[in-house]
Motif scaffolding. Structure first.
Motif, PDB file in Angstrom:
ATOM      1  N   SER A   1       0.860  -1.184   0.000  1.00 55.48           N
ATOM      2  CA  SER A   1       0.000   0.000   0.000  1.00 55.48           C
ATOM      3  C   SER A   1       0.895   1.232   0.000  1.00 55.48           C
ATOM      4  O   SER A   1       2.099   1.125   0.213  1.00 55.48           O
TER       5      SER A   1
ATOM      6  N   ARG B   1     -10.794   2.694  -2.570  1.00 60.18           N
ATOM      7  CA  ARG B   1     -10.011   2.816  -1.337  1.00 60.18           C
ATOM      8  C   ARG B   1      -9.862   1.459  -0.644  1.00 60.18           C
ATOM      9  O   ARG B   1     -10.785   0.645  -0.646  1.00 60.18           O
ATOM     10  N   GLY B   2      -8.709   1.257  -0.067  1.00 64.77           N
ATOM     11  CA  GLY B   2      -8.451  -0.003   0.626  1.00 64.77           C
ATOM     12  C   GLY B   2      -8.274  -1.171  -0.334  1.00 64.77           C
ATOM     13  O   GLY B   2      -8.325  -2.326   0.061  1.00 64.77           O
TER      14      GLY B   2
ATOM     15  N   THR C   1      -2.259   8.206   0.934  1.00 65.11           N
ATOM     16  CA  THR C   1      -3.424   8.245   0.023  1.00 65.11           C
ATOM     17  C   THR C   1      -4.410   9.327   0.466  1.00 65.11           C
ATOM     18  O   THR C   1      -4.974  10.043  -0.368  1.00 65.11           O
TER      19      THR C   1
ATOM     20  N   GLU D   1       1.415   4.501  -3.944  1.00 68.71           N
ATOM     21  CA  GLU D   1       1.898   3.121  -4.052  1.00 68.71           C
ATOM     22  C   GLU D   1       3.188   3.069  -4.880  1.00 68.71           C
ATOM     23  O   GLU D   1       4.059   2.242  -4.633  1.00 68.71           O
TER      24      GLU D   1
ATOM     25  N   SER E   1      -5.824  -2.595  -1.873  1.00 72.49           N
ATOM     26  CA  SER E   1      -4.626  -3.405  -2.119  1.00 72.49           C
ATOM     27  C   SER E   1      -4.749  -4.856  -1.655  1.00 72.49           C
ATOM     28  O   SER E   1      -4.046  -5.711  -2.186  1.00 72.49           O
TER      29      SER E   1
HETATM   30  N1  ASP Z   1      -3.552   3.174  -0.449  1.00 74.60           N
HETATM   31  C1  ASP Z   1      -4.910   2.840  -0.729  1.00 74.60           C
HETATM   32  C2  ASP Z   1      -5.830   3.409   0.329  1.00 74.60           C
HETATM   33  O1  ASP Z   1      -5.366   3.948   1.321  1.00 74.60           O
HETATM   34  C3  ASP Z   1      -5.132   1.385  -0.893  1.00 74.60           C
HETATM   35  C4  ASP Z   1      -4.862   0.533   0.334  1.00 74.60           C
HETATM   36  O2  ASP Z   1      -4.162   0.932   1.255  1.00 74.60           O
HETATM   37  O3  ASP Z   1      -5.349  -0.594   0.368  1.00 74.60           O
HETATM   38  O4  ASP Z   1      -7.003   3.330   0.181  1.00 74.60           O
END
Ligand code: ASP
Ligand code: MG
Length: 452
Positions: A37, A197-198, A43, A118, A200
């Motif tokens: 990430s 978002r999220g 992010t 990333e 990864s």
């Molecule tokens: N960097 C991205 C986020 O904060 C993806 C991740 O961390 O999973 O949403």
């Protein structure tokens, strides 16, 4: 044997955290691909840069914050000349894109900007791995993570990813660890996209599927999946193993575990998933598997707060047809997703699913919805409720189970029960104010006593 290891934002937050993760990779030679990430917070800073109407001063402050996080890591890299140049290129790209966005508010520019977190962390992580004696290269995931062009929430194109991964990534998986980016991809025109978002964890599971990996490891800041939230029950234990079905139930009921959708590619290929803490890898973690060696009746207790109960009463329901169909059509029209349901001859009680519903603007239950339902039945709404779910196996078919559970629940008022639909959960609705005590009482009785 191919293992994909994914490290989340807190695990690659700074040089010390990255070094701990590098040790984990080096101690596990089967790790062939590392998905990272963006460093923690980056992010969010990039998202802030995409907002309309930010002032020049705000933009400069955000850019400085981002640069500082990366440079704090870079300064610990001893052979940093090449890395430093590559990082400069990425940071100036962030600068350019943030300026371009003032005039051109296109989603594709925004995704390119978001992807740079990333890109920075993967560059730095590969350098840290090399510094600690590993062989590591950065691999640009956009060469294989083909998606549609739905910028901001792109859909991965599974078949194409498999072909591309086998062509471009699989041949590189010898003794060099490939460090790559989570969360990002590219469409068929080569434009950068993001998976939401999220995203990864999802990236890691997609790669595992494409490469037919043996396992995906998700390294985070908790030592696996717990039998309940340790803040509610100090006796909560990390689970050694849990099935995909149980994990999905837990996630739905708000336990702090991976979201089932993110590991779906691993689930459908029956690739086992490990969740562990990169801060304390020696504590082990939880394996999520298709086949578990032990499938106890009681595995975990989860709680989901802020539930709304809708109670519908109508004599028209008695021996009638189509009443429920009508109610559900009305709820669907108002984009309300239903969670639990119990019925009697003339009543239906429903809890509403906040995440599955579209409550944009007007709140979950709004006047037009109530008005429309009231044309068919008497409606009452109760708030301040919490759902407590007991998760395990053979829940619907184990005799004596209900007596045991309800003897623990004796002091509490149980507003609604859902039992029988799933082999993996028994769900009760209680007053929010009682939720912590209910969870703790259940956990003590079901998980901390010897009888099982
Ligand atoms: N960097 C991205 C986020 O904060 C993806 C991740 O961390 O999973 O949403
Ligand atoms: Mg994250």
């Amino acid at each position: 044997m191919t293992v994909i290891a994914k490290f989340g934002g807190t695990s690659v937050a700074d040089f010390a955290a990255m070094s701990r993760c590098a040790e984990i990779v080096l101690n596990r030679p089967q790790t062939r691909v590392v998905v990272v990430s963006a460093s923690s917070g980056v992010t969010n800073l990039l998202v802030a840069l995409t907002q309309a109407n930010i002032t020049d001063a705000q933009r400069v402050a955000l850019l400085n914050d981002i640069a500082l996080i990366q440079q704090n890591i870079l300064q610990h890299i001893t052979q940093r000349e090449v890395i430093s140049q590559a990082l400069e290129v990425l940071l100036s790209r962030i600068w350019q894109l943030s300026e371009a966005l003032v005039l051109d508010r296109s989603k594709s520019l925004m995704d390119e900007l978001l992807s740079l977190g990333e890109q920075c962390s993967s560059l730095l992580f590969a350098a840290v791995l090399r510094q600690l004696g590993g062989r590591a290269e950065v691999f640009d995931i956009r060469r294989v993570m083909r998606t549609d062009s739905h910028f901001g929430r792109a859909e991965p194109l599974i078949d194409e990813i498999a072909v591309l991964a086998n062509e471009h990534l699989a041949p590189l998986l010898d003794d060099t660890v490939m460090v790559t980016q989570g969360f990002i991809g590219a469409d068929c025109h080569g434009k950068t996209t993001t998976l939401g978002r999220g995203g990864s964890d999802y990236s890691a599971a997609l790669l595992a599927e494409a490469l037919a990996a043996e396992a995906v490891e998700i390294w985070t800041d908790v030592a696996g999946i717990f039998s309940t939230d340790p803040r509610l029950a100090p006796g909560a234990k990390a689970l050694k193993e849990i099935s995909f079905n149980e994990a999905a139930e837990m996630a739905t009921f708000g336990a702090k575990v991976l979201h089932p959708a993110t590991i779906l590619p691993a689930v459908r290929r029956q690739i086992q998933v490990f969740v562990g803490s990169s801060v304390a890898p020696e504590q082990g973690g939880t394996w999520i598997r298709h086949q578990v060696t032990d499938a106890p009746v009681f595995r975990a207790v989860a709680v989901r707060k802020d539930q709304t109960l809708l109670n519908l009463h109508s004599l028209k329901m008695l021996h009638a047809q189509g009443f429920l169909a009508h109610i559900f059509a009305t709820l669907a029209k108002h984009k309300i997703s239903v969670d639990l349901i119990t019925t009697s001859e003339v009543n239906v009680a429903l809890t509403l699913d906040k995440t599955g519903s579209d409550s944009s603007g007007s709140g979950l239950i709004n006047a037009p919805l109530l008005q429309e339902l009231s044309e068919h039945c008497r409606v009452s709404v109760e708030d301040n409720l919490a759902l407590v779910a007991i998760i395990g196996n053979r829940i619907a078919t184990t005799s004596g189970l209900c007596r045991r559970v309800f003897s623990v629940l004796e002091p509490f008022n149980v507003r609604m029960i859902c039992q029988g639909a799933s082999a993996h959960n028994l769900c009760i609705l209680v007053a929010q104010a009682d939720a912590a005590a209910v969870v703790s009482a259940l956990h003590t009785d079901l998980f901390e006593s010897d009888v099982d």
